[in-house]
Motif scaffolding. Structure first.
Motif, PDB file in Angstrom:
ATOM      1  N   TYR A 105      -2.841 -34.589 -68.137  1.00 48.59           N
ATOM      2  CA  TYR A 105      -3.392 -33.996 -69.179  1.00 48.59           C
ATOM      3  C   TYR A 105      -4.943 -33.206 -68.884  1.00 48.59           C
ATOM      4  N   LEU A 106      -5.599 -33.675 -67.930  1.00 50.00           N
ATOM      5  CA  LEU A 106      -6.978 -33.305 -67.699  1.00 50.00           C
ATOM      6  C   LEU A 106      -7.030 -32.259 -66.877  1.00 50.00           C
ATOM      7  N   LEU A 107      -6.382 -32.300 -65.593  1.00 51.84           N
ATOM      8  CA  LEU A 107      -6.778 -31.306 -64.495  1.00 51.84           C
ATOM      9  C   LEU A 107      -5.678 -30.171 -64.815  1.00 51.84           C
ATOM     10  N   ALA A 108      -6.193 -29.066 -64.433  1.00 48.33           N
ATOM     11  CA  ALA A 108      -5.510 -27.681 -64.455  1.00 48.33           C
ATOM     12  C   ALA A 108      -4.071 -27.835 -63.562  1.00 48.33           C
ATOM     13  N   PRO A 109      -3.055 -27.148 -64.208  1.00 48.56           N
ATOM     14  CA  PRO A 109      -1.920 -27.329 -62.978  1.00 48.56           C
ATOM     15  C   PRO A 109      -2.380 -26.643 -61.490  1.00 48.56           C
ATOM     16  N   GLY A 110      -1.839 -27.242 -60.680  1.00 44.62           N
ATOM     17  CA  GLY A 110      -2.150 -26.789 -59.391  1.00 44.62           C
ATOM     18  C   GLY A 110      -3.423 -27.220 -58.953  1.00 44.62           C
ATOM     19  N   SER A 111      -4.320 -28.104 -59.597  1.00 44.48           N
ATOM     20  CA  SER A 111      -5.593 -28.489 -59.090  1.00 44.48           C
ATOM     21  C   SER A 111      -5.564 -29.197 -57.948  1.00 44.48           C
ATOM     22  N   THR A 112      -6.509 -28.927 -57.002  1.00 47.77           N
ATOM     23  CA  THR A 112      -6.531 -29.497 -55.620  1.00 47.77           C
ATOM     24  C   THR A 112      -7.297 -30.981 -55.832  1.00 47.77           C
ATOM     25  N   LEU A 113      -8.031 -31.182 -57.109  1.00 52.31           N
ATOM     26  CA  LEU A 113      -8.603 -32.368 -57.271  1.00 52.31           C
ATOM     27  C   LEU A 113      -7.695 -33.643 -57.549  1.00 52.31           C
ATOM     28  N   GLY A 323      -0.206 -44.966 -68.068  1.00 53.52           N
ATOM     29  CA  GLY A 323       0.371 -44.166 -68.887  1.00 53.52           C
ATOM     30  C   GLY A 323       1.784 -43.836 -68.572  1.00 53.52           C
ATOM     31  N   GLY A 324       2.187 -44.083 -67.215  1.00 60.61           N
ATOM     32  CA  GLY A 324       3.278 -43.530 -66.636  1.00 60.61           C
ATOM     33  C   GLY A 324       3.304 -42.071 -66.366  1.00 60.61           C
ATOM     34  N   GLY A 325       4.397 -41.242 -66.135  1.00 55.60           N
ATOM     35  CA  GLY A 325       4.639 -40.137 -66.112  1.00 55.60           C
ATOM     36  C   GLY A 325       5.692 -39.577 -65.124  1.00 55.60           C
ATOM     37  N   LEU A 326       5.872 -38.337 -65.085  1.00 49.84           N
ATOM     38  CA  LEU A 326       6.820 -37.865 -64.263  1.00 49.84           C
ATOM     39  C   LEU A 326       6.046 -37.183 -62.947  1.00 49.84           C
ATOM     40  N   LYS A 327       6.658 -37.320 -61.844  1.00 51.83           N
ATOM     41  CA  LYS A 327       6.052 -36.764 -60.698  1.00 51.83           C
ATOM     42  C   LYS A 327       6.866 -35.560 -59.875  1.00 51.83           C
ATOM     43  N   PRO A 328       6.439 -34.379 -60.025  1.00 51.09           N
ATOM     44  CA  PRO A 328       7.409 -33.677 -59.263  1.00 51.09           C
ATOM     45  C   PRO A 328       7.631 -33.755 -57.906  1.00 51.09           C
ATOM     46  N   LEU A 409       3.356 -29.844 -70.048  1.00 49.77           N
ATOM     47  CA  LEU A 409       2.027 -30.321 -69.909  1.00 49.77           C
ATOM     48  C   LEU A 409       1.898 -30.416 -68.155  1.00 49.77           C
ATOM     49  N   GLY A 410       0.580 -29.983 -67.715  1.00 46.85           N
ATOM     50  CA  GLY A 410       0.111 -29.965 -66.472  1.00 46.85           C
ATOM     51  C   GLY A 410       1.277 -29.353 -65.616  1.00 46.85           C
ATOM     52  N   ASN A 411       2.130 -28.341 -66.064  1.00 45.45           N
ATOM     53  CA  ASN A 411       3.438 -27.866 -65.366  1.00 45.45           C
ATOM     54  C   ASN A 411       4.051 -29.037 -64.561  1.00 45.45           C
ATOM     55  N   ILE A 412       4.090 -29.907 -65.236  1.00 48.80           N
ATOM     56  CA  ILE A 412       4.855 -31.304 -64.496  1.00 48.80           C
ATOM     57  C   ILE A 412       6.090 -30.913 -63.827  1.00 48.80           C
ATOM     58  N   THR A 413       6.820 -30.021 -64.562  1.00 50.93           N
ATOM     59  CA  THR A 413       8.154 -29.781 -64.386  1.00 50.93           C
ATOM     60  C   THR A 413       8.192 -28.538 -63.563  1.00 50.93           C
ATOM     61  N   GLN A 414       7.170 -28.134 -62.862  1.00 45.30           N
ATOM     62  CA  GLN A 414       7.114 -26.752 -61.863  1.00 45.30           C
ATOM     63  C   GLN A 414       7.849 -25.709 -62.680  1.00 45.30           C
ATOM     64  N   MET A 415       7.700 -25.122 -63.820  1.00 43.34           N
ATOM     65  CA  MET A 415       8.254 -23.965 -64.387  1.00 43.34           C
ATOM     66  C   MET A 415       7.683 -22.777 -63.738  1.00 43.34           C
ATOM     67  N   THR A 416       8.499 -21.990 -63.099  1.00 44.60           N
ATOM     68  CA  THR A 416       7.871 -20.822 -62.455  1.00 44.60           C
ATOM     69  C   THR A 416       7.714 -19.629 -63.356  1.00 44.60           C
ATOM     70  N   GLN A 417       6.850 -18.805 -62.777  1.00 45.16           N
ATOM     71  CA  GLN A 417       6.498 -17.234 -63.524  1.00 45.16           C
ATOM     72  C   GLN A 417       7.792 -16.659 -63.923  1.00 45.16           C
ATOM     73  N   GLN A 418       8.622 -16.582 -62.929  1.00 48.89           N
ATOM     74  CA  GLN A 418      10.372 -15.914 -63.132  1.00 48.89           C
ATOM     75  C   GLN A 418      10.694 -16.358 -64.386  1.00 48.89           C
ATOM     76  N   GLU A 419      10.558 -17.869 -64.329  1.00 45.16           N
ATOM     77  CA  GLU A 419      11.255 -18.425 -65.571  1.00 45.16           C
ATOM     78  C   GLU A 419      10.585 -18.183 -66.903  1.00 45.16           C
ATOM     79  N   ARG A 420       9.370 -18.083 -66.855  1.00 46.01           N
ATOM     80  CA  ARG A 420       8.458 -17.926 -68.127  1.00 46.01           C
ATOM     81  C   ARG A 420       9.102 -16.313 -68.460  1.00 46.01           C
ATOM     82  N   ASP A 421       8.942 -15.561 -67.534  1.00 48.15           N
ATOM     83  CA  ASP A 421       9.411 -14.144 -67.823  1.00 48.15           C
ATOM     84  C   ASP A 421      10.814 -14.036 -68.537  1.00 48.15           C
ATOM     85  N   LEU A 422      11.648 -14.618 -67.828  1.00 48.64           N
ATOM     86  CA  LEU A 422      13.091 -14.625 -68.371  1.00 48.64           C
ATOM     87  C   LEU A 422      13.001 -15.184 -69.803  1.00 48.64           C
TER      88      LEU A 422
END
Length: 434
Positions: A105-113, A323-328, A409-422
């Motif tokens: 929830y907090l960090l931007a998707p792909g953040s190195t923090l 809080g649990g969660g999914l980890k890709p 959220l947090g692009n936890i499922t790793q949706m790609t730009q190609q999929e968004r464009d689709l």
């Protein structure tokens, strides 16, 4: 069960935050109105003014003393707990929503923090922000309120820009709100209340009160008054992804804050004259302009899709993660395709491909029975179990997964730009399901 309990904890803390916030801001608005509407013509000896009012079937007579009555009353009400509980419940809400699962929830998707680093930045910024603000108010700038206000505005928007670079859009906005809220409650706790205690003590001891303390309290109280409308917007902003989800979310926040301050200034001064009435139509036009510039850019044609997305496996986070969660997991290399990569035809992408992407990337949460341990029910009641449900929510999918890309959220499922464009191309074609 854990997701269900977390949802009710979120609800309870958010409700307390809203109730106490309404009490605090309502009291602030009321006393500004009361001060501005006092009858100051020929007041009684020792009074600054009075006011007659009717409300709820009762008639009230309120009097304000120039300094204090000859003797202090036995019972004197202090307005402080509304502020304290609003801030404490707000920090609790930050912990429940953002800090319990910062990578989601907090960090931007792909953040190195790391999660703890993000939480440290968030909490540290609140502490540093208060001390910087207090230092500036106590400096020579305190004698130049307009200049001080302009500098504070620039610094807060600078903080918003910095937050937007390390946090998600929602995380950035809520931390700007938390920063302003910390400044406001700090003003009450560190400046306004001590000044009032000193005034009461001086009167009780027959001493002349130090005029510097009330002056400082007045400046901080005025700041709190102008902060209220921007903070109220931030409190509801998480419902509007076109603001915090925009690439220029910090500029949108700056624009809304300026408009809110203008409106607040009109209501603060309308007792004297209506010369700032122009701020109301300006604010309305400003909101229309912000809605226009933050709108999604139209897609004129269906983009090419290079290849079908690779399958992704998911595994639960360790139980120690709050809080649990999914980890890709790392995406497995796709099998060598038997045929050439699929290309989008002039008729747009087929629904089968769109349905496959949505089921893999979105339906883990948005389903009648979510497979994500984060949710016991579909967030906001939005479900993508059937083609009809997907089609009905096409506009929402466009806004949140294609235009602003705040989902997943947090692009936890790793949706790609190609999929968004689709998906975007499918929506441009009218979101057909046949």
């Amino acid at each position: 069960m854990e997701a269900h309990l977390l949802e009710w904890l979120n609800l309870s803390v958010r409700w307390v935050h809203m109730i106490t916030g309404v009490a605090w801001i309502g009291a602030s608005f009321y006393f500004v109105w009361l001060e501005n509407n006092l009858n100051r013509v020929n007041p009684k000896s020792g009074l600054a003014g009075d006011l007659w009012a009717i409300h709820g079937g009762g008639i009230y007579h309120l009097e304000k003393y120039k300094l204090a009555p000859p003797t202090m009353p036995d019972n004197l009400h202090w307005f402080k707990w509304e502020a304290y509980f609003t801030w404490m419940s707000g920090i609790a809400l930050l912990c429940v929503v953002f800090y319990s699962n910062p990578t989601l929830y907090l960090l931007a998707p792909g953040s190195t923090l790391s999660g703890p680093e993000g939480v440290a930045i968030g909490l540290g910024s609140l502490l540093i922000g208060w001390f910087v603000y207090s230092f500036l108010c106590d400096s020579a700038l305190g004698k130049h309120p307009a200049l001080l206000g302009a500098i504070l505005f620039v610094l807060i928007i600078g903080a918003a820009y910095g937050f937007s670079k390390v946090f998600s859009g929602r995380g950035a906005y809520l931390h700007v709100g938390a920063l302003i809220g910390t400044i406001m409650v700090g003003n009450v706790f560190r400046i306004i209340m001590p000044a009032q205690r000193a005034l009461v003590a001086a009167i009780a001891e027959n001493r002349t009160p130090d005029p510097a303390l009330p002056a400082k309290g007045l400046l901080r109280s005025r700041h709190n008054n102008y902060f209220t409308l921007p903070v109220l917007f931030i409190m509801i902003s998480n419902h509007f992804p076109s603001t915090y989800g925009s690439q220029y979310n910090w500029l949108i926040l700056a624009g809304i804050a300026i408009l809110a301050v203008l409106v607040r200034h009109y209501f603060n001064t309308r007792h004297d004259s209506h010369r700032f009435a122009w701020t109301l139509p300006v604010a309305a036009v400003g909101m229309i302009c912000l809605a226009y510039v933050s709108g999604p850019k139209p897609m004129s044609s269906a983009p090419e899709v290079a290849k079908a997305p690779a399958a992704i496996e998911y595994q639960p986070l360790p139980e120690t993660a709050l809080g649990g969660g999914l980890k890709p997991a790392e995406a497995k290399p796709a099998e060598a395709p038997a045929a050439a990569p699929a290309q989008a035809s002039n008729a747009g992408p087929g629904f089968n491909k769109v349905h496959s992407v949505i089921q893999e990337r979105c339906a883990v949460c948005h389903s009648a029975k979510p497979t994500s341990p984060l949710f016991s029910a579909a967030p906001a009641g939005v479900m993508f179990d059937t083609p009809e449900q997907i089609r009905q929510n096409a506009a929402r999918i466009q806004a949140q997964a294609v235009a602003t890309q705040i989902m997943p959220l947090g692009n936890i499922t790793q949706m790609t730009q190609q999929e968004r464009d689709l998906i975007g191309a499918w929506i441009v074609q009218g979101a057909p399901t046949n």
